[in-house]
Motif scaffolding. Structure first.
Motif, PDB file in Angstrom:
ATOM      1  N   LEU A 133     -24.367 -35.551 -44.295  1.00 22.10           N
ATOM      2  CA  LEU A 133     -25.206 -34.633 -45.052  1.00 22.10           C
ATOM      3  C   LEU A 133     -26.654 -35.097 -45.099  1.00 22.10           C
ATOM      4  O   LEU A 133     -27.543 -34.343 -45.456  1.00 22.10           O
ATOM      5  N   GLU A 164     -33.509 -37.030 -52.214  1.00 24.33           N
ATOM      6  CA  GLU A 164     -34.462 -36.665 -51.173  1.00 24.33           C
ATOM      7  C   GLU A 164     -33.802 -36.694 -49.797  1.00 24.33           C
ATOM      8  O   GLU A 164     -34.130 -35.887 -48.937  1.00 24.33           O
ATOM      9  N   MET A 165     -32.843 -37.591 -49.614  1.00 22.78           N
ATOM     10  CA  MET A 165     -32.177 -37.682 -48.314  1.00 22.78           C
ATOM     11  C   MET A 165     -31.226 -36.525 -48.072  1.00 22.78           C
ATOM     12  O   MET A 165     -30.778 -36.324 -46.948  1.00 22.78           O
ATOM     13  N   VAL A 166     -30.884 -35.803 -49.114  1.00 26.30           N
ATOM     14  CA  VAL A 166     -30.087 -34.595 -48.912  1.00 26.30           C
ATOM     15  C   VAL A 166     -30.934 -33.370 -49.205  1.00 26.30           C
ATOM     16  O   VAL A 166     -30.454 -32.359 -49.702  1.00 26.30           O
ATOM     17  N   VAL A 216     -32.348 -44.152 -51.159  1.00 26.58           N
ATOM     18  CA  VAL A 216     -32.312 -43.585 -49.809  1.00 26.58           C
ATOM     19  C   VAL A 216     -31.211 -44.212 -48.975  1.00 26.58           C
ATOM     20  O   VAL A 216     -30.706 -43.591 -48.040  1.00 26.58           O
ATOM     21  N   ARG A 217     -30.813 -45.440 -49.320  1.00 30.24           N
ATOM     22  CA  ARG A 217     -29.736 -46.090 -48.584  1.00 30.24           C
ATOM     23  C   ARG A 217     -28.380 -45.844 -49.219  1.00 30.24           C
ATOM     24  O   ARG A 217     -27.355 -45.761 -48.543  1.00 30.24           O
ATOM     25  N   ARG A 231     -20.631 -30.585 -49.106  1.00 34.23           N
ATOM     26  CA  ARG A 231     -21.969 -30.124 -49.495  1.00 34.23           C
ATOM     27  C   ARG A 231     -21.922 -29.375 -50.816  1.00 34.23           C
ATOM     28  O   ARG A 231     -21.068 -28.533 -51.033  1.00 34.23           O
ATOM     29  N   PHE A 253     -39.047 -27.065 -32.563  1.00 30.14           N
ATOM     30  CA  PHE A 253     -38.809 -26.223 -31.387  1.00 30.14           C
ATOM     31  C   PHE A 253     -40.093 -25.627 -30.849  1.00 30.14           C
ATOM     32  O   PHE A 253     -40.258 -25.474 -29.662  1.00 30.14           O
ATOM     33  N   ILE A 303     -27.220 -43.257 -50.711  1.00 32.30           N
ATOM     34  CA  ILE A 303     -26.642 -41.932 -50.570  1.00 32.30           C
ATOM     35  C   ILE A 303     -25.621 -41.880 -49.435  1.00 32.30           C
ATOM     36  O   ILE A 303     -24.568 -41.251 -49.577  1.00 32.30           O
ATOM     37  N   ASP A 304     -25.904 -42.578 -48.324  1.00 26.41           N
ATOM     38  CA  ASP A 304     -24.950 -42.559 -47.209  1.00 26.41           C
ATOM     39  C   ASP A 304     -23.662 -43.238 -47.606  1.00 26.41           C
ATOM     40  O   ASP A 304     -22.582 -42.778 -47.228  1.00 26.41           O
ATOM     41  N   TYR A 348     -19.108 -44.164 -39.908  1.00 21.86           N
ATOM     42  CA  TYR A 348     -20.102 -43.778 -40.916  1.00 21.86           C
ATOM     43  C   TYR A 348     -20.051 -44.748 -42.097  1.00 21.86           C
ATOM     44  O   TYR A 348     -21.077 -45.202 -42.597  1.00 21.86           O
ATOM     45  N   LEU A 376     -21.783 -40.783 -49.750  1.00 21.99           N
ATOM     46  CA  LEU A 376     -21.181 -39.693 -48.987  1.00 21.99           C
ATOM     47  C   LEU A 376     -20.018 -40.185 -48.141  1.00 21.99           C
ATOM     48  O   LEU A 376     -19.013 -39.503 -47.995  1.00 21.99           O
ATOM     49  N   TYR A 424     -37.184 -28.243 -37.570  1.00 20.29           N
ATOM     50  CA  TYR A 424     -36.790 -28.340 -36.177  1.00 20.29           C
ATOM     51  C   TYR A 424     -38.010 -28.235 -35.284  1.00 20.29           C
ATOM     52  O   TYR A 424     -38.722 -27.248 -35.338  1.00 20.29           O
TER      53      TYR A 424
END
Lengths: 187, 134
Positions: free
Chosen positions: B74, A146-148, A59-60, A73, A183, A62-63, B98, A66, A181
């Motif tokens: 993303l 999962e994070m994407v 989970v960490r 994407r 809303f 992935i950033d 980032y 990216l 979302y």
């Protein structure tokens, strides 16, 4: 509109800071060893724990992936699997994998690695023959995807430590999560 | 310095980081939180009302007194800066931020995901990056 560039593995691999491979192998080995001691040789619990640890890493991670690979994407699961195998694994483990054995719907595939720095110099003794030594990597795939917004299941099907000829991880796409979302409060 | 402030919003719309770099009117904490949530909603709405497919949300907002540049990873985390109008190089600054986030924040084992960022190393690197822009 310019076409989306998928960066190649070596291009993203070269500027990334490297560490000594043996340090990595030894650190991973000591984690597995300690888990076996803590769980009193209960191989199933250790497998689960390794996967959980991998999930938290994923989970960490992935950033960072990216950010450093400037990947755009992916349009479908096939592209995702390709990016993991050719760019992601190359960037973090220094080895790339091949993607094979797609199922008919394109939701399941295998990542096959000939070489895996996590298991250098490792030999599994008889009493631990059910240990999925590389289960942390399965967790990393699950956490990162999962994070994407992709829920996947990842298992180790072939393991050279158990006598097979390569390392094979089966990736199964369970569902693509949609962004939530908040809303409508009256729902 | 032409960069006024930086906001980082997590994927659920909560403000996890806010820092002012110039001598401007500072928002109090509540207002900053509200501003982040409003931006998060606007960003989400913009991709829904877009007449074309594949819209990824508002990237820049320009007014007569400031510009707002936004980058959404993303993974859903949004980084946006307010700056003087017609400032250049803000997109690459956001990418650099980032990268720093993925290093100094995410690799800190004591940082809890989606929680407010309190990492001294991240703050230091930010100041260096922003000064490098001026």
């Amino acid at each position: 509109m310019p076409p989306a560039r998928i960066p190649t593995g070596p291009v993203t691999f070269s500027p990334v800071e490297k560490i000594n491979a043996e340090l990595f192998t030894l650190t991973y080995g000591s984690i597995v060893r300690q888990l076996l001691i803590d769980y009193e040789d209960n191989v199933e619990s250790v497998n689960v724990q390794l996967e959980k640890m991998g999930y938290n890493i994923g989970v960490r991670l992935i950033d960072e992936f990216l950010a450093k690979s400037s990947c755009s994407r992916c349009n479908d699961f096939r592209e995702t699997a390709d990016v993991i195998a050719k760019v992601g694994l190359k960037m973090f483990l220094g080895v790339s994998a091949s993607v094979t054995n797609w199922n008919a719907e394109g939701t399941e595939c295998s990542l096959v690695m000939e070489d895996n720095p996590m298991v250098d110099f490792v030999e599994l003794p008889e009493q631990y023959k059910n240990l999925s030594y590389c289960n942390m990597l399965c967790g990393v795939f699950r956490g990162a995807l999962e994070m994407v917004n992709m829920k996947v299941e990842s298992t180790c099907v072939r393991d050279m430590l158990r006598g097979h000829d390569a390392y094979e991880f089966r990736l199964r796409l369970l569902e693509v999560l949609q962004d939530e979302y908040p809303f409508k409060d009256d729902e | 310095m032409s960069i006024f402030s930086l906001y980082i919003v997590n994927k659920s719309g909560g403000l996890i980081f806010q820092k002012d770099f110039a001598d401007i009117a500072r928002l109090n904490t509540n207002d900053a939180l509200m501003q982040a949530s409003i931006w998060h909603s606007l960003h989400a709405i913009s991709s829904q009302i877009s007449p074309l497919n594949g819209c990824t949300g508002i990237e820049m907002l320009e007014t007569s007194t400031f510009s707002l540049h936004c980058f959404q990873a993303l993974t859903g985390t949004k980084f946006f800066v307010t700056c003087a109008p017609r400032t250049t190089g803000v997109e690459s600054l956001l990418r650099t931020i980032y990268e720093m986030y993925s290093d100094y924040v995410l690799k800190n084992p004591f940082y809890e995901m989606e929680m407010p960022i309190r990492c001294a190393a991240f703050d230091l690197q930010l100041v260096v990056a922003i000064k490098g822009m001026a």
